[in-house]
Design a protein around this motif. Structure first.
Motif, mmCIF file in Angstrom:
data_model
loop_
_atom_site.group_PDB
_atom_site.id
_atom_site.type_symbol
_atom_site.label_atom_id
_atom_site.label_comp_id
_atom_site.label_asym_id
_atom_site.label_seq_id
_atom_site.Cartn_x
_atom_site.Cartn_y
_atom_site.Cartn_z
ATOM 1 N N PHE A 123 -9.287 2.439 9.614
ATOM 2 C CA PHE A 123 -9.686 1.572 10.719
ATOM 3 C C PHE A 123 -9.381 0.097 10.479
ATOM 4 C CE2 PHE A 123 -13.342 -0.785 9.095
ATOM 5 C CZ PHE A 123 -13.692 -0.062 7.976
ATOM 6 N N LYS A 124 -9.095 -0.266 9.241
ATOM 7 C CA LYS A 124 -8.959 -1.689 8.910
ATOM 8 C C LYS A 124 -7.853 -2.380 9.707
ATOM 9 C CE LYS A 124 -11.972 -1.417 5.496
ATOM 10 N NZ LYS A 124 -13.252 -2.118 5.422
ATOM 11 N N ALA A 146 -10.913 -9.005 -1.256
ATOM 12 C CA ALA A 146 -11.457 -8.049 -2.223
ATOM 13 C C ALA A 146 -11.504 -6.734 -1.485
ATOM 14 C CB ALA A 146 -12.854 -8.467 -2.643
ATOM 15 N N THR A 148 -12.292 -2.180 -1.654
ATOM 16 C CA THR A 148 -12.432 -0.854 -2.265
ATOM 17 C C THR A 148 -11.184 -0.031 -1.948
ATOM 18 O OG1 THR A 148 -13.657 -0.109 -0.306
ATOM 19 C CG2 THR A 148 -14.965 -0.860 -2.203
ATOM 20 N N ASN A 150 -9.063 0.181 1.254
ATOM 21 C CA ASN A 150 -8.455 0.230 2.583
ATOM 22 C C ASN A 150 -8.124 -1.155 3.139
ATOM 23 O OD1 ASN A 150 -8.146 2.975 3.086
ATOM 24 N ND2 ASN A 150 -10.342 3.198 3.519
ATOM 25 N N THR A 151 -9.016 -2.111 2.913
ATOM 26 C CA THR A 151 -8.720 -3.466 3.389
ATOM 27 C C THR A 151 -7.432 -3.964 2.735
ATOM 28 O OG1 THR A 151 -11.061 -3.931 3.682
ATOM 29 C CG2 THR A 151 -9.609 -5.831 3.556
ATOM 30 N N PHE A 198 -16.619 -3.752 -6.700
ATOM 31 C CA PHE A 198 -16.285 -4.482 -5.478
ATOM 32 C C PHE A 198 -17.112 -5.755 -5.344
ATOM 33 C CE2 PHE A 198 -17.277 -5.650 -1.134
ATOM 34 C CZ PHE A 198 -16.011 -5.815 -0.590
ATOM 35 N N PRO A 250 -20.166 4.869 9.014
ATOM 36 C CA PRO A 250 -20.538 4.623 7.618
ATOM 37 C C PRO A 250 -20.748 3.122 7.399
ATOM 38 C CG PRO A 250 -18.361 5.697 7.777
ATOM 39 C CD PRO A 250 -18.760 5.297 9.151
ATOM 40 N N GLY A 251 -21.633 2.776 6.495
ATOM 41 C CA GLY A 251 -21.884 1.354 6.205
ATOM 42 C C GLY A 251 -21.453 1.001 4.796
ATOM 43 N N GLY A 252 -20.525 0.060 4.675
ATOM 44 C CA GLY A 252 -20.094 -0.443 3.372
ATOM 45 C C GLY A 252 -20.343 -1.937 3.335
ATOM 46 N N LEU A 254 -20.180 -3.575 5.970
ATOM 47 C CA LEU A 254 -20.853 -3.700 7.270
ATOM 48 C C LEU A 254 -20.083 -4.508 8.315
ATOM 49 C CD1 LEU A 254 -24.518 -4.121 5.926
ATOM 50 C CD2 LEU A 254 -23.358 -2.028 6.671
ATOM 51 N N GLY A 255 -18.766 -4.548 8.161
ATOM 52 C CA GLY A 255 -17.938 -5.219 9.161
ATOM 53 C C GLY A 255 -17.869 -4.417 10.453
ATOM 54 N N ASN A 256 -17.609 -3.118 10.314
ATOM 55 C CA ASN A 256 -17.501 -2.265 11.482
ATOM 56 C C ASN A 256 -18.770 -2.305 12.312
ATOM 57 O OD1 ASN A 256 -15.145 -0.934 12.056
ATOM 58 N ND2 ASN A 256 -15.543 0.768 10.672
ATOM 59 N N ALA A 379 -15.963 8.577 2.364
ATOM 60 C CA ALA A 379 -16.843 7.599 3.036
ATOM 61 C C ALA A 379 -16.958 7.895 4.529
ATOM 62 C CB ALA A 379 -16.318 6.176 2.828
ATOM 63 N N SER A 380 -15.854 8.322 5.121
ATOM 64 C CA SER A 380 -15.854 8.590 6.564
ATOM 65 C C SER A 380 -16.836 9.689 6.927
ATOM 66 C CB SER A 380 -14.466 9.029 7.026
ATOM 67 O OG SER A 380 -13.483 8.136 6.590
ATOM 68 N N GLY A 408 -11.346 6.700 7.654
ATOM 69 C CA GLY A 408 -10.111 6.717 6.863
ATOM 70 C C GLY A 408 -9.539 8.121 6.704
HETATM 71 N N1 F0G Z 1 -15.072 3.814 5.499
HETATM 72 C C1 F0G Z 1 -13.967 3.478 4.831
HETATM 73 C C2 F0G Z 1 -12.902 4.502 4.683
HETATM 74 C C3 F0G Z 1 -13.829 2.177 4.303
HETATM 75 O O1 F0G Z 1 -12.736 1.844 3.657
HETATM 76 C C4 F0G Z 1 -14.881 1.258 4.461
HETATM 77 C C5 F0G Z 1 -14.804 -0.081 3.912
HETATM 78 C C6 F0G Z 1 -16.002 1.665 5.167
HETATM 79 C C7 F0G Z 1 -16.071 2.948 5.671
HETATM 80 C C8 F0G Z 1 -17.130 0.755 5.427
HETATM 81 O O2 F0G Z 1 -16.828 -0.117 6.446
HETATM 82 O O3 F0G Z 1 -17.175 -2.278 5.320
HETATM 83 O O4 F0G Z 1 -16.993 -2.109 7.779
HETATM 84 O O5 F0G Z 1 -18.989 -1.226 6.588
HETATM 85 N N2 F0G Z 1 -13.918 -0.471 3.115
HETATM 86 C C9 F0G Z 1 -13.764 -1.843 2.651
HETATM 87 C C10 F0G Z 1 -12.474 -1.997 1.905
HETATM 88 C C11 F0G Z 1 -14.942 -2.379 1.949
HETATM 89 O O6 F0G Z 1 -12.364 -2.870 1.049
HETATM 90 O O7 F0G Z 1 -11.533 -1.271 2.203
HETATM 91 P P1 F0G Z 1 -17.541 -1.530 6.562
#
Ligand code: F0G
Length: 463
Positions: A123-124, A146, A148, A150-151, A198, A250-252, A254-256, A379-380, A408
């Motif tokens: 989604f990035k 920075a 993990t 995908n960004t 991260f 999903p929350g990482g 938290l941009g989405n 994560a998805s 992803g």
């Molecule tokens: N799912 C996937 C596959 C991701 O790569 C990420 C975030 C998230 C969920 C969470 O999304 O950050 O908007 O809450 N990946 C970031 C990265 C941190 O660096 O690729 P988010």
């Protein structure tokens, strides 16, 4: 006449505003996050969302082809000639009866928004086209993030496509799935592996960008979130513009989730939707900051006047106990999400919820998604595992319309899938013990045989 788009501090006691022509990641006056804000009265907004469908007929125009910029009136900060698009956002909303059954909702009511179909496989790309367009507006020639994984893959892909832009990738050493690392390397990103995770990389990249005047591409950047809003527009389009009951993500960092809340606030303000879906944000239990703060420590949006002491106390506790994020869903292995406050806003304005799911629940949900022929990275699948949890709690009803975001592509992290399906005994424990995964409920074990036709025939007959 002032610009109808500007940047604005989210803190109601500050509310400082800045020109869109500035590259900022926090409010220079008070350090809080910034929003991109618009004076909609002076902008041409369509009378109904359906009007955007006309753009399917004019897809030779790259802006109409883009799954982000064909909604450009809803993110009107960039002049058309500055927009950087690689054709992002050609994604799909799919039903998946097997997944619906697993979650416990009616077969046609569960939808998967498959963002793995983006160019870089996640989604990035939605946000990156926003941030790259802004970087292009301000003439940035060096960009950094920075990640993990995908960004960084997305950023490096855009930098490669645009040309003349150097991309610096900061990653925690060993904290990135190979499907993503190979992308950053192949696309020519200058990849800096930091001993740490991260959260460490995120802190360092901000320091480096500030010192060297490099353009920061992480979702602190409010223009990233403008692009990510488009995922919601496509979901609505997939549902014939009828908002779902639940939207699960999903929350990482938290941009989405932050972008989704903003999208719905704006659509409601513009009278383009009547109902706002409830947004559920799903953490892994190994990276549960949002869940802990919202559910147990009383963190609230409070009109933007967030109680910082709740966040600071929790971070001090994590430091004192030496607690780091640990989850097999490496994309969301984050304990200090930069968009915490905006995610709290999403929970408030959408009457949302935050839940956590174990890595075993994530892998089982991922296997179920795979069986429906789609395939996502671990994560998805947190979104599907979270939907199941909310259904079991009764918060989601069997006849609710539910959309899970699959952030992803499955091929990002083949190890997770291959180990889940085929590792046994010591190999299984080595792969999964540290993440608390004990079983692979939906294992699809590869069969082994000598190179002998009779034996092979027997296996095939038996299968
Ligand atoms: N799912 C996937 C596959 C991701 O790569 C990420 C975030 C998230 C969920 C969470 O999304 O950050 O908007 O809450 N990946 C970031 C990265 C941190 O660096 O690729 P988010």
């Amino acid at each position: 006449m002032p610009d109808p788009a500007w940047q604005e501090c989210i803190n109601p006691r500050c509310r400082a505003t800045y020109d869109v022509g500035r590259a900022l990641v926090r409010c220079p006056a008070c350090g809080n996050l910034l929003d991109v804000a618009y004076d909609w009265d002076r902008l041409p907004v369509p009378g109904s969302l359906k009007e955007f469908e006309a753009r399917w007929g004019t897809r030779r125009n790259p802006l109409d082809f883009s799954g982000v910029w064909r909604f450009r009136e809803l993110m009107p900060f960039a002049p058309a000639d500055k927009i950087v698009s690689i054709g992002e956002g050609q994604t799909q909303l799919r039903t998946a009866p097997g997944v619906a059954e697993y979650v416990g909702v009616d077969a046609c009511k569960l939808h998967l928004q498959y963002e793995g179909m983006n160019f870089s496989g996640s989604f990035k790309d939605n946000g990156m086209t926003g941030a790259f367009s802004h970087a292009n507006m301000v003439g940035a020639r060096r960009v950094a993030c920075a990640s993990t994984g995908n960004t960084s893959a997305s950023m490096a892909s855009f930098a490669g496509a645009l040309g003349g832009v150097e991309a610096f990738v900061f990653i925690g050493s060993g904290k990135i799935a190979f499907g993503k690392l190979c992308q950053a390397l192949d696309y020519g990103g200058v990849t800096i592996q930091i001993e740490g995770d991260f959260d460490d990389a995120m802190e360092r990249v901000q320091q480096v960008c500030e010192r060297l005047g490099i353009y920061l591409m992480n979702s602190l950047n409010p223009f990233r979130l403008e692009g990510q809003k488009a995922i919601m527009y496509r979901v609505l389009e997939g549902l014939s513009w009828e908002p779902p009951d639940w939207l699960i993500v999903p929350g990482g960092n938290l941009g989405n989730s932050s972008a989704f809340g903003k999208a719905f606030m704006e659509l409601r303000q513009l009278g383009l939707i009547k109902k706002v879906p409830r947004v559920a944000i799903i953490n892994s239990t190994g990276a549960r900051t949002l869940s802990e703060l919202i559910n147990n420590r009383g963190l609230k949006w409070n009109g933007g006047d967030v109680d910082d002491s709740i966040i600071n106390d929790y971070y001090a506790y994590l430091d004192a106990e030496g607690i780091r994020a640990v989850t097999l869903a490496s994309a969301i292995e984050i304990n200090r999400p930069v968009n915490l406050k905006k995610a709290a806003r999403t929970i408030e304005v959408t009457d949302g919820a935050v839940r956590e799911v174990t890595d075993e629940e994530i892998l089982d949900a991922k296997a179920k998604v795979g069986r429906s022929g789609i395939g996502c990275e671990p994560a998805s699948a947190a979104s599907v595992a979270g939907a199941k949890k909310l259904r079991e709690e009764g918060l989601i009803a069997a006849d609710d319309t539910v959309v899970c975001i699959l952030t992803g592509h499955q091929l990002k992290d083949p190890n997770a899938a291959v180990n889940y399906h085929s590792a046994e005994g010591e190999a299984f424990r080595e792969a999964f013990d540290k993440f608390g995964v004990k079983n692979a409920r939906f294992r699809n074990k590869p069969l082994k045989t000598e190179n002998d036709l009779d034996q092979i025939l027997k296996l095939v007959e038996k299968a």
